[in-house]
Scaffold this motif. Structure first.
Motif, PDB file in Angstrom:
ATOM      1  N   UNK A  82       0.832  -1.208   0.000  1.00  0.00           N
ATOM      2  CA  UNK A  82       0.000   0.000   0.000  1.00  0.00           C
ATOM      3  C   UNK A  82       0.868   1.261   0.000  1.00  0.00           C
ATOM      4  N   UNK A  83       0.513   2.218  -0.851  1.00  0.00           N
ATOM      5  CA  UNK A  83       1.204   3.521  -0.854  1.00  0.00           C
ATOM      6  C   UNK A  83       0.209   4.663  -0.670  1.00  0.00           C
ATOM      7  N   UNK A  84      -1.084   4.391  -0.859  1.00  0.00           N
ATOM      8  CA  UNK A  84      -2.105   5.428  -0.794  1.00  0.00           C
ATOM      9  C   UNK A  84      -2.098   6.236   0.488  1.00  0.00           C
ATOM     10  N   UNK A  85      -2.147   5.582   1.661  1.00  0.00           N
ATOM     11  CA  UNK A  85      -2.169   6.337   2.921  1.00  0.00           C
ATOM     12  C   UNK A  85      -0.936   7.226   3.095  1.00  0.00           C
ATOM     13  N   UNK A  86       0.225   6.736   2.642  1.00  0.00           N
ATOM     14  CA  UNK A  86       1.444   7.541   2.736  1.00  0.00           C
ATOM     15  C   UNK A  86       1.302   8.815   1.906  1.00  0.00           C
ATOM     16  N   UNK A  87       0.817   8.662   0.681  1.00  0.00           N
ATOM     17  CA  UNK A  87       0.695   9.807  -0.223  1.00  0.00           C
ATOM     18  C   UNK A  87      -0.335  10.818   0.281  1.00  0.00           C
ATOM     19  N   UNK A  88      -1.455  10.325   0.796  1.00  0.00           N
ATOM     20  CA  UNK A  88      -2.486  11.224   1.326  1.00  0.00           C
ATOM     21  C   UNK A  88      -1.924  12.064   2.472  1.00  0.00           C
ATOM     22  N   UNK A  89      -1.083  11.453   3.283  1.00  0.00           N
ATOM     23  CA  UNK A  89      -0.505  12.184   4.406  1.00  0.00           C
ATOM     24  C   UNK A  89       0.624  13.111   4.014  1.00  0.00           C
ATOM     25  N   UNK A  90       1.343  12.745   2.932  1.00  0.00           N
ATOM     26  CA  UNK A  90       2.545  13.505   2.564  1.00  0.00           C
ATOM     27  C   UNK A  90       2.287  14.635   1.570  1.00  0.00           C
ATOM     28  N   UNK A  91       1.423  14.437   0.613  1.00  0.00           N
ATOM     29  CA  UNK A  91       1.244  15.394  -0.493  1.00  0.00           C
ATOM     30  C   UNK A  91       0.940  16.828  -0.053  1.00  0.00           C
ATOM     31  N   UNK A  92       0.154  17.056   1.014  1.00  0.00           N
ATOM     32  CA  UNK A  92      -0.132  18.452   1.402  1.00  0.00           C
ATOM     33  C   UNK A  92       1.112  19.294   1.647  1.00  0.00           C
ATOM     34  N   UNK A  93       2.245  18.663   2.004  1.00  0.00           N
ATOM     35  CA  UNK A  93       3.456  19.447   2.270  1.00  0.00           C
ATOM     36  C   UNK A  93       4.008  20.083   0.995  1.00  0.00           C
ATOM     37  N   UNK A  94       3.536  19.628  -0.179  1.00  0.00           N
ATOM     38  CA  UNK A  94       4.016  20.202  -1.439  1.00  0.00           C
ATOM     39  C   UNK A  94       3.490  21.616  -1.674  1.00  0.00           C
ATOM     40  N   UNK A  95       2.585  22.067  -0.825  1.00  0.00           N
ATOM     41  CA  UNK A  95       2.130  23.457  -0.918  1.00  0.00           C
ATOM     42  C   UNK A  95       3.294  24.424  -0.747  1.00  0.00           C
TER      43      UNK A  95
END
Length: 412
Positions: A82-95
């Motif tokens: 699984x990678x989905x939960x990691x991405x959901x938690x991490x992507x907001x930091x790309x703001x």
């Protein structure tokens, strides 16, 4: 035994992870091989380097964090469940990419200016010839974060495409795609506004009468670039939301600026004419002269008349494609301006409004981030001389034709 679909999924996940590793390595290389030596050797000042490199340093820990999380969930056999939960938690930091991308127009302008210094040019050339550069110049390295940012939606869609419907990761991946699309759209908007501000600040007015509230109020620079008039004079033309501004590039206080060549032309009053090859003679005469002469191809004409004020400009684009993109952008801008004025579909009293040829469609556009300068050497129409954005997408959309605006991809 993995199914063929699962193998494809694992390959897509590996591509995501490997891309993070490559990105981190390149960002560290940019600092170690370019920033630090130029600072130590006083090739550029610290202030200049801070402007050019922006917040690049702050991006490295973000991507190291994602890479670490992806490695932690990788099984001994190399597969990832699984990678989905990691991405959901991490992507907001790309703001946090907001400030880096918004700085790129000013950063590239300063870098191009500093290349005129022989010490800077010599250092960058030596780096380019060194194996570590992989034949990439400094700007290629500085542009890697933006390139990676706009690639995330594609990478995540590829993982999702090979994820079975009953896999718990599917819902998380869909959420992650929505998150990154929102972030890219927001950064794209702010980057476009930053570029527009940058060029507005570098317009030089010969007289107060040239100043126009349509320029001051513009938040979108639809396209800009170098064109020639029929006397061979190089002009730099800016197409803002509601006004066309024709300038000449000049150096002012050691900065590249743009001196207004004529009065700004409101888009709602502008007349556009597509000129056939051979229709313009260099020097101003019309029709039939030097029809086989390469110099008289790819012209179009813009004109404007309002009371005692009138202008006519025959402008030559770089090539046929370049000319078509200018025509498309100007048509779109005029249609938008007429919509705003409640005059959509009303023919101009001074002449015809040019629509695309029957059956033709404007090419699919890219976002501001996707089509920003890709190479200094592609052509004389790269980002430092012109851009076309998808900033029309930020305008209000309605069910009427006026509410739907399309953008074109171009190196105008």
């Amino acid at each position: 035994m993995l199914t063929s679909k699962e193998i494809k999924r694992q390959e897509a996940i590996f591509e995501l992870s490997q891309g993070e590793e490559d990105l981190i390595e390149d960002l560290k290389l940019a600092k170690k091989a370019y920033h630090d030596p130029m600072l130590k050797l006083s090739i550029m000042t610290e202030q200049e380097l801070n402007q050019i490199f922006g917040t690049l340093d702050s991006l490295i820990p973000l991507h190291e964090d994602l890479l670490s999380q992806l490695r932690d969930v990788r099984k001994p056999d190399g597969s990832t469940e699984h990678v989905g939960p990691i991405l959901v938690g991490w992507l907001p930091c790309l703001s946090s990419y907001d400030s880096y991308c918004s700085n790129q127009v000013a950063a590239k302008a300063l870098l191009d200016h500093k290349k005129q210094d022989h010490r800077v040019q010599d250092f960058l050339q030596r780096c380019l010839e060194s194996p570590f550069s992989r034949k990439l110049d400094l700007w290629n390295f500085l542009d890697i974060p933006r390139s990676r940012l706009v690639k995330y939606p594609l990478l995540l869609r590829e993982i999702l495409r090979h994820t079975p419907n009953d896999n718990p990761d599917q819902q998380h991946l869909e959420e992650a795609i929505n998150i990154i699309q929102g972030i890219v759209a927001e950064i794209n908007t702010k980057t476009g506004e930053s570029e527009c501000r940058y060029y507005k600040e570098r317009l030089l007015y010969l007289e107060e009468g040239q100043k126009d509230s349509l320029i001051d109020n513009s938040k979108v620079l639809c396209c800009h670039g170098e064109l020639k008039n029929n006397r061979g004079v190089k002009l730099h033309v800016f197409l803002f939301q509601e006004v066309l501004v024709i300038t000449r590039a000049v150096t002012h206080n050691e900065q590249l600026c743009y001196q207004l060549y004529r009065q700004p032309i409101p888009m709602k009053d502008l007349l556009l004419e597509d000129l056939q090859d051979g229709e313009v003679r260099l020097g101003g005469s019309l029709r039939g002269a030097f029809s086989n002469n390469e110099r008289i191809k790819n012209f179009f004409r813009v004109s404007f008349k309002n009371g005692s004020q009138s202008q006519t400009h025959s402008l030559q684009a770089n090539d046929t494609f370049n000319k078509q993109q200018w025509l498309n952008c100007i048509r779109q801008a005029k249609e938008t301006a007429l919509c705003a004025a409640g005059q959509a579909g009303v023919p101009d009293p001074e002449g015809p409004f040019l629509d695309p040829a029957p059956g033709s469609r404007e090419p699919r556009g890219e976002t501001r981030l996707e089509q920003m300068d890709q190479s200094d050497s592609e052509s004389d129409c790269s980002m430092d001389t012109s851009e076309v954005s998808l900033d029309w997408e930020r305008m209000e959309q309605t069910d009427s034709p006026c509410g739907t605006s399309r953008h074109v991809e171009s190196n105008v």
